[in-house]
Design an enzyme around this catalytic site. Sequence first.
Site, short mmCIF file in Angstrom:
data_model
loop_
_atom_site.label_atom_id
_atom_site.label_comp_id
_atom_site.label_asym_id
_atom_site.label_seq_id
_atom_site.Cartn_x
_atom_site.Cartn_y
_atom_site.Cartn_z
N LEU A 38 26.77 21.33 -22.76
CA LEU A 38 27.05 22.38 -23.74
C LEU A 38 28.05 21.92 -24.79
O LEU A 38 28.01 22.33 -25.93
CB LEU A 38 27.62 23.62 -23.02
CG LEU A 38 26.67 24.37 -22.10
CD1 LEU A 38 27.44 25.44 -21.32
CD2 LEU A 38 25.56 25.03 -22.91
N GLU A 40 31.75 19.00 -25.43
CA GLU A 40 32.75 18.12 -24.82
C GLU A 40 34.05 18.18 -25.60
O GLU A 40 34.07 18.42 -26.81
CB GLU A 40 32.24 16.69 -24.72
CG GLU A 40 31.81 16.07 -26.02
CD GLU A 40 31.18 14.70 -25.79
OE1 GLU A 40 31.94 13.76 -25.52
OE2 GLU A 40 29.95 14.61 -25.89
N GLY A 41 35.15 18.01 -24.86
CA GLY A 41 36.47 17.98 -25.50
C GLY A 41 37.09 16.62 -25.24
O GLY A 41 36.38 15.67 -24.88
N GLY A 42 38.41 16.52 -25.41
CA GLY A 42 39.10 15.24 -25.25
C GLY A 42 38.83 14.58 -23.90
O GLY A 42 38.39 13.44 -23.83
N PHE A 43 39.08 15.30 -22.80
CA PHE A 43 38.92 14.73 -21.46
C PHE A 43 37.96 15.54 -20.62
O PHE A 43 37.97 15.45 -19.40
CB PHE A 43 40.28 14.64 -20.75
CG PHE A 43 41.14 13.54 -21.30
CD1 PHE A 43 41.00 12.23 -20.86
CD2 PHE A 43 42.06 13.82 -22.29
CE1 PHE A 43 41.77 11.23 -21.38
CE2 PHE A 43 42.85 12.81 -22.83
CZ PHE A 43 42.70 11.51 -22.38
N LYS A 61 32.98 23.36 -16.46
CA LYS A 61 33.86 22.44 -17.18
C LYS A 61 34.36 21.40 -16.20
O LYS A 61 34.92 21.74 -15.15
CB LYS A 61 35.03 23.23 -17.79
CG LYS A 61 35.92 22.41 -18.69
CD LYS A 61 36.78 23.33 -19.56
CE LYS A 61 37.72 22.55 -20.44
NZ LYS A 61 38.40 23.36 -21.42
N HIS A 202 48.25 31.69 -27.67
CA HIS A 202 47.08 30.85 -27.39
C HIS A 202 47.23 29.48 -28.06
O HIS A 202 46.93 28.45 -27.49
CB HIS A 202 45.81 31.57 -27.89
CG HIS A 202 44.55 30.84 -27.56
ND1 HIS A 202 44.14 29.72 -28.26
CD2 HIS A 202 43.62 31.04 -26.60
CE1 HIS A 202 43.00 29.28 -27.75
NE2 HIS A 202 42.66 30.07 -26.74
#
Length: 361
Positions: A38, A40-43, A61, A202
């Site tokens: 779906l 992806e982020g940094g790690f 996740k 946030h």
Amino acid sequence: MSLVLSSVRDTLYAVTSCCFPNPTLHINRRTFKVIKLLGEGGFSYVHLVQDTSTGRYYALKKIRCQFGSDSVKDAMKEVDMYRLFSHENIIKVIDTCVVQDKNGGKIVYIFLPYYKSGLQDVINNNLENNKYFSEKEMLKIFRGICYAVRALHTYRFPSVPLRSENGITNSNLNGIENEMNNSISLQSNNSQNEDGVVPFAHRDIKPGNILLTDDADSQPILMDFGSLVRARIKIQTRNEALMQQDLASQHSTMPYRAPELFDVKTNVELNEKVDIWSLGCTLYAMAYGSSPFDNNINEQGGSIALAVLNAQFRFPPTEQDKYSPEFKDLISFMLKVDPKDRPDIHQVIAKVDTQLEQLSS
Ligand SMILES: Nc1ncnc2c1ncn2[C@@H]1O[C@H](COP(=O)(O)OP(=O)(O)OP(=O)(O)O)[C@@H](O)[C@H]1O
């Protein structure tokens, strides 16, 4: 090295998953079929998975944590933060699990409800198809986001220790949870109001962190609590200022980041007003397709930081603009450089309510 190999394996899977039968995952004695990537982020990688026994879909996740680093603590902090809040416009953690990785590190899995679309998808779709939100539609979604933000900004600590919603008991998790609860309370010095409110910020509000429910009256769901912090932080030394600046550069997306996080001063208190700035940028992006500070490098020859620090942004010329002066006033109301001049979340909601009433009459 093995972490690099694992990341390569994840990336390869991300690229080739369309060509091979769905792999399965066994977590907490349940089996999940991995349907697709779906995002992806940094790690982290987020996959759509299906529970093979119930047929239910989840967003999973997967955060890979290197041996000896603080990343398990950081990942579990994110889980703890989700669990602090129970609100219809805030994403809920369904389950979590920490497993040992082959290379000595750990993998943290977070199960979340799956939402088919997000606010950024709708904005992109509008741009591609020359469509736009009506003012009423936009303000209704925006009010839902504000309700989520109000829950963060007016948080009260419960008198009982935190528990997961489904009562998961995982020894790894509990140890880390205790550690996190301690760190939350240690950081709480001086930041509790007289009325017992302990505001959280946030710090990464943007369309990309807002999912939308699938029903006709689409509701926004605020997600990605990796950046969430106790909002009120007194900056007493240059080191503390630099630390906060560093944290913001890692976790707060630049075109949506408040000016006081670009250049953190000493002898000031950072607070929840950072989110009000990001809300202003988010509402602008809903109306005009991107943050008001997204295109500043090319257009004005300066950097995003410079434009943000001077609140240098423009609305389209009146004859080309689809939205009312009141609507633009609402955006300008939130984009004040000095946090003291910026409204709080209650004032923003009151203004949104007034505009929605006027649009309905
Ligand atoms: N519950 C969900 N339902 C559908 N898609 C999701 C869900 N959670 C995450 N995603 C997708 O995965 C992407 C990455 O998720 P998330 O922002 O939580 O990861 P991250 O590692 O914290 O990313 P970032 O680097 O942006 O902070 C999202 O932008 C979204 O596209």
